[in-house]
Write a protein that holds these residues in place. Sequence first.
Motif, PDB file in Angstrom:
ATOM      1  N   UNK A  91     -37.699 -34.889 -39.328  1.00 50.97           N
ATOM      2  CA  UNK A  91     -37.142 -33.908 -38.406  1.00 50.97           C
ATOM      3  C   UNK A  91     -36.161 -33.036 -39.187  1.00 50.97           C
ATOM      4  N   UNK A  92     -36.546 -31.791 -39.464  1.00 53.81           N
ATOM      5  CA  UNK A  92     -35.720 -30.916 -40.298  1.00 53.81           C
ATOM      6  C   UNK A  92     -34.337 -30.691 -39.702  1.00 53.81           C
ATOM      7  N   UNK A  93     -34.250 -30.594 -38.392  1.00 53.52           N
ATOM      8  CA  UNK A  93     -32.952 -30.334 -37.759  1.00 53.52           C
ATOM      9  C   UNK A  93     -31.973 -31.467 -38.056  1.00 53.52           C
ATOM     10  N   UNK A  94     -32.459 -32.687 -38.096  1.00 53.75           N
ATOM     11  CA  UNK A  94     -31.587 -33.835 -38.327  1.00 53.75           C
ATOM     12  C   UNK A  94     -31.029 -33.862 -39.749  1.00 53.75           C
TER      13      UNK A  94
ATOM     14  N   UNK B  29     -44.055 -32.057 -48.178  1.00 59.73           N
ATOM     15  CA  UNK B  29     -43.053 -31.913 -47.121  1.00 59.73           C
ATOM     16  C   UNK B  29     -43.680 -31.390 -45.833  1.00 59.73           C
ATOM     17  N   UNK B  30     -44.518 -30.364 -45.959  1.00 65.36           N
ATOM     18  CA  UNK B  30     -45.182 -29.798 -44.783  1.00 65.36           C
ATOM     19  C   UNK B  30     -46.032 -30.856 -44.087  1.00 65.36           C
ATOM     20  N   UNK B  31     -46.704 -31.687 -44.877  1.00 65.19           N
ATOM     21  CA  UNK B  31     -47.544 -32.734 -44.293  1.00 65.19           C
ATOM     22  C   UNK B  31     -46.699 -33.735 -43.516  1.00 65.19           C
ATOM     23  N   UNK B  32     -45.614 -34.204 -44.130  1.00 67.11           N
ATOM     24  CA  UNK B  32     -44.759 -35.187 -43.469  1.00 67.11           C
ATOM     25  C   UNK B  32     -44.117 -34.611 -42.207  1.00 67.11           C
ATOM     26  N   UNK B  33     -43.694 -33.352 -42.278  1.00 63.75           N
ATOM     27  CA  UNK B  33     -43.080 -32.710 -41.112  1.00 63.75           C
ATOM     28  C   UNK B  33     -44.102 -32.556 -39.984  1.00 63.75           C
TER      29      UNK B  33
END
Length: 258
Positions: free
Chosen positions: A74-77, A64-68
Amino acid sequence: MDATITLDLVLFLFAVASVAGFVDSIAGGGGLISMPALLAAGLSPVQALATNKLQGAAGTLSASVYFISKGAVNLREIRLPIVMTFIGSMMGTLLVQRIDAGVLEQAIPFLLIGIVLYFLFSPRLSCDQSRQLISLPVFAFTVALLIGFYDGFFGPGTGSFFTMAFAGLLGYSITSATAHTKVLNCTSNLASLLFFIIGGHAVWAVGLVMIVGQVIGARLGSYVVLSRGEALIRPMIVCVSLAMTAKLLWSNYGHLLQ
């Protein structure tokens, strides 16, 4: 726990976790590899489930950290699906401690067969985005909640279910669907792990060894997802889903052939 921690066991579990993390970050189903290894190492079924969540959470977190960091998510979305996945997984983990999950276990192989057929024949799964069928809030309150609940309650195939839902219902490309799947899968793993830790079931000595392998494997798999995309994800999901189906069918009905 009956297992004795030896160098051979440490190396074995590290290798298993690395492979499981790599496979899970691409297609899901890493538990199919790690769970039998944990049971073979001498852990009880409950300890194996809890420790598998411990090392699996590390792998999905790394992916997850890599993709972000690469801008694929986009975590906010997707904050609402994250919240609903956490709630669903929490509910499933609490419920599975009170009732028998055997009925659900009988049905899972057939759901996985449906996933295989969908990924083989659906024209919607490609490198390009397609038409969105439902809104993100509807997705959060239905799909994310239900799959999160399922992961906390039972688990096999969670990554495949999420990927299929992102691609088929929200119209995400296969690469984007896989990246977003890791974030929600990480969420459900962490929620479930929290209650296993409270119950004192995780075997930390084993879990910490496997975490290192998971992080390495997941990071490599995440890189492959962004670099290879459709060429590798689709066949990997089909192969992993078939392998999980075969294993679960044999576990449930193998005695009829003996």
